[in-house]
Design an enzyme around this catalytic site. Structure first.
Site, PDB file in Angstrom:
ATOM      1  N   ARG A   1       1.049  -0.981   0.606  1.00 38.41           N
ATOM      2  CA  ARG A   1      -0.125   0.060   0.098  1.00 38.41           C
ATOM      3  C   ARG A   1       0.653   1.565   0.076  1.00 38.41           C
ATOM      4  O   ARG A   1       0.203   2.486  -0.419  1.00 38.41           O
ATOM      5  CB  ARG A   1      -0.852   0.199   0.999  1.00 38.41           C
ATOM      6  CG  ARG A   1      -2.152   1.456   1.408  1.00 38.41           C
ATOM      7  CD  ARG A   1      -3.190   0.968   2.260  1.00 38.41           C
ATOM      8  NE  ARG A   1      -2.907   1.226   3.952  1.00 38.41           N
ATOM      9  CZ  ARG A   1      -2.147   1.364   4.264  1.00 38.41           C
ATOM     10  NH1 ARG A   1      -1.737   3.044   4.380  1.00 38.41           N
ATOM     11  NH2 ARG A   1      -1.727   0.829   5.461  1.00 38.41           N
TER      12      ARG A   1
ATOM     13  N   TYR B   1     -13.347  13.605 -19.394  1.00 40.85           N
ATOM     14  CA  TYR B   1     -14.147  11.646 -19.046  1.00 40.85           C
ATOM     15  C   TYR B   1     -14.759  12.792 -18.082  1.00 40.85           C
ATOM     16  O   TYR B   1     -14.640  13.209 -16.974  1.00 40.85           O
ATOM     17  CB  TYR B   1     -12.979  11.894 -18.636  1.00 40.85           C
ATOM     18  CG  TYR B   1     -12.624  10.043 -18.214  1.00 40.85           C
ATOM     19  CD1 TYR B   1     -12.503   9.056 -19.603  1.00 40.85           C
ATOM     20  CD2 TYR B   1     -12.909   9.825 -17.268  1.00 40.85           C
ATOM     21  CE1 TYR B   1     -13.157   7.853 -18.518  1.00 40.85           C
ATOM     22  CE2 TYR B   1     -13.335   8.178 -16.532  1.00 40.85           C
ATOM     23  CZ  TYR B   1     -13.021   7.116 -17.505  1.00 40.85           C
ATOM     24  OH  TYR B   1     -13.652   6.176 -17.251  1.00 40.85           O
TER      25      TYR B   1
ATOM     26  N   ASP C   1      -5.029  15.684 -18.487  1.00 42.02           N
ATOM     27  CA  ASP C   1      -5.257  13.973 -19.013  1.00 42.02           C
ATOM     28  C   ASP C   1      -4.478  13.856 -20.112  1.00 42.02           C
ATOM     29  O   ASP C   1      -5.156  14.219 -20.770  1.00 42.02           O
ATOM     30  CB  ASP C   1      -5.979  14.066 -18.413  1.00 42.02           C
ATOM     31  CG  ASP C   1      -6.374  12.270 -18.283  1.00 42.02           C
ATOM     32  OD1 ASP C   1      -6.061  11.071 -19.373  1.00 42.02           O
ATOM     33  OD2 ASP C   1      -7.550  11.686 -18.177  1.00 42.02           O
TER      34      ASP C   1
ATOM     35  N   LYS D   1      -5.708   1.536 -20.418  1.00 44.23           N
ATOM     36  CA  LYS D   1      -6.151   1.929 -22.340  1.00 44.23           C
ATOM     37  C   LYS D   1      -4.782   1.511 -23.199  1.00 44.23           C
ATOM     38  O   LYS D   1      -3.934   1.076 -23.167  1.00 44.23           O
ATOM     39  CB  LYS D   1      -6.403   3.552 -22.568  1.00 44.23           C
ATOM     40  CG  LYS D   1      -7.493   4.182 -21.432  1.00 44.23           C
ATOM     41  CD  LYS D   1      -8.520   3.014 -21.511  1.00 44.23           C
ATOM     42  CE  LYS D   1      -9.416   3.207 -20.550  1.00 44.23           C
ATOM     43  NZ  LYS D   1      -9.700   5.390 -20.047  1.00 44.23           N
TER      44      LYS D   1
HETATM   45  C1  LIG Z   1     -10.421   5.424 -19.216  1.00 47.46           C
HETATM   46  C2  LIG Z   1      -9.896   7.207 -18.395  1.00 47.46           C
HETATM   47  C3  LIG Z   1      -9.779   7.531 -17.595  1.00 47.46           C
HETATM   48  C4  LIG Z   1     -10.411   6.627 -16.391  1.00 47.46           C
HETATM   49  O1  LIG Z   1      -8.812   5.314 -16.304  1.00 47.46           O
HETATM   50  P1  LIG Z   1      -9.609   3.694 -15.349  1.00 47.46           P
HETATM   51  O2  LIG Z   1      -7.862   3.356 -15.437  1.00 47.46           O
HETATM   52  O3  LIG Z   1     -11.112   3.799 -15.922  1.00 47.46           O
HETATM   53  O4  LIG Z   1      -9.821   4.714 -13.859  1.00 47.46           O
HETATM   54  C5  LIG Z   1      -9.660   8.687 -16.875  1.00 47.46           C
HETATM   55  N1  LIG Z   1      -9.235   9.807 -18.396  1.00 47.46           N
HETATM   56  C6  LIG Z   1      -9.399   8.838 -19.784  1.00 47.46           C
HETATM   57  C7  LIG Z   1      -9.052   9.830 -20.513  1.00 47.46           C
HETATM   58  C8  LIG Z   1     -10.063   7.658 -19.934  1.00 47.46           C
HETATM   59  O5  LIG Z   1      -9.679   7.594 -21.229  1.00 47.46           O
END
Ligand SMILES: *Cc1c(COP(=O)(O)O)cnc(C)c1O
Length: 385
Positions: free
Chosen positions: A51, A105, A177, A202
């Protein structure tokens, strides 16, 4: 002698790897141990414990991710949302205000509008394309500015250089992001951003088999965020660390292929008589193509488009395609197709979707690494069916 390299492709393989190799293992082993022998740590945060985000699997990933974006430090988290929520809760506290791009998002949008207010943190949304409109939203307690590299699902590209200049001029922490671009196409710290956030679910992992996140950037901020994550508990499990580490090694070959494939597919769709509109920053017809070309090394594997006919024809088209899987999420080796109005953006009211330009018939495609010709042939038969 230490290894000599400077390119991202080489860093993906060699940066952060144990030196010397652990018992000669060519691939980083999984340290499936919750706790580690006490060696005299004097601070709680230095005890070795999953953790506390400091097992050998975490440390290797942190070093690799920081190297990829040419910056000081990184932290992996249990999901992209864990990275985003923990980061915002680390740099903002009760009484603070921040600015955020209006088309975010869905999870981030909901966290800001539904959760942060209960912590006494206020916000204003800004149009990322209109820097002139930002100043009058500043307040004496404004602390940060938050944007995305490319918006989902319309693939708009905000004035990212202006975001950094604005943040520096007004003493704000700049956050972005960078999930849609990945470090292969864009490295925010090189342009002056303080923190870059990722859903590693992703492109970074790339195989649609784990959920993970990361925050990358200034060491002082990453330390603060790490201590917050140590309390909130959203650490990445060692086995997921191992899978992310393995997935990362092929990031450059995957993303460069996906960039090229998406551009070819976008060109095909733009010329097809059944298509009304296509959004892809790599096309010259994209309103911010010049800006995207200056900022990015590639335009990503994400695109969205609309057919001439409405929602029913769109549904039929999706059903008639045989290769892409109809599913939300993105950035994996398999192509995914979805209608954001019923998946990724279904939490938004129809009125809000309309205001942002997200039509019910909009289709989003995440291009995988299948043969480009096969996807085009499949789309062609589905469009003509
Ligand atoms: C999927 C996504 C998130 C969230 O990510 P998780 O791994 O599902 O928590 C945040 N920002 C963008 C642009 C995303 O495509």
């Amino acid at each position: 002698m230490s290894k000599i390299y400077k390119h991202l492709e080489t860093k993906l393989i060699h940066a952060g790897e144990p030196d010397p190799l652990i018992n000669g293992a060519v691939s980083m082993p999984v340290f499936q141990s919750s706790t580690f022998e006490y060696t005299g740590a004097t601070s709680y945060n230095d005890l070795k414990y999953i953790r506390l985000n400091n097992t050998p699997n975490h440390i290797a990933l942190h070093q690799k991710l920081a190297a990829l974006e040419n910056t000081e430090a990184a932290l992996v988290t249990a999901s992209g949302m864990a990275a985003i929520s923990t980061t915002l809760l680390s740099i903002l506290s009760s009484g603070d205000h921040f600015l955020a791009q209006e088309c975010l998002y869905g999870g981030t949008h909901d966290f800001i509008t539904k959760d942060l207010e209960t912590f006494g943190i206020s916000y204003d949304f800004i149009d990322g394309d209109d820097p002139g409109s930002w100043e009058h939203k500043l307040k004496p307690n404004t602390k940060a500015i938050y944007v995305e590299t490319m918006t989902n699902p319309l693939l708009q590209v905000a004035d990212l250089k202006a975001v950094v200049e604005f943040a520096k001029a007004h003493g704000l922490i700049s956050l972005i992001d960078n999930t849609f671009s990945s470090p292969v196409n864009f490295r925010p710290p090189e342009w002056g951003f303080d923190l870059s956030l990722h859903s590693c679910t992703k492109y970074l992992n790339g195989h649609s088999d784990i959920v993970a996140g990361a925050v990358i950037g200034r060491a002082d901020l990453i330390e603060k965020i790490t201590h917050k994550l140590n309390h909130l508990g959203g650490s990445l499990d060692p086995h997921a660390c191992f899978l992310l580490h393995r997935g990362l090694k092929t990031l450059a070959v995957r993303v460069k292929y996906q960039n090229e494939s998406a551009l070819t597919i976008a060109n095909f769709l733009e010329k097809h008589s059944a298509i009304k509109k296509i959004n892809y920053p790599g096309l010259e017809s994209h309103p911010r193509h010049q800006r995207a070309s200056e900022l990015f090394d590639g335009f990503s594997g994400m695109l969205s488009f609309e057919l001439n006919d409405g929602v029913q024809a769109t549904e039929r088209f999706i059903e008639n395609t045989t290769l892409p899987i109809s599913a939300p999420s993105l950035g994996g080796v398999e192509s995914l197709i979805t209608r954001p109005a019923i998946t990724s953006h279904s939490g938004m009211s129809p009125k809000d979707r309309q205001a942002l330009g997200i039509s019910d018939a909009l289709i989003r495609l995440s291009v995988g690494i299948e043969a480009t010709e096969d996807i085009i042939e499949d789309f062609d038969q589905a469009l003509n069916a």
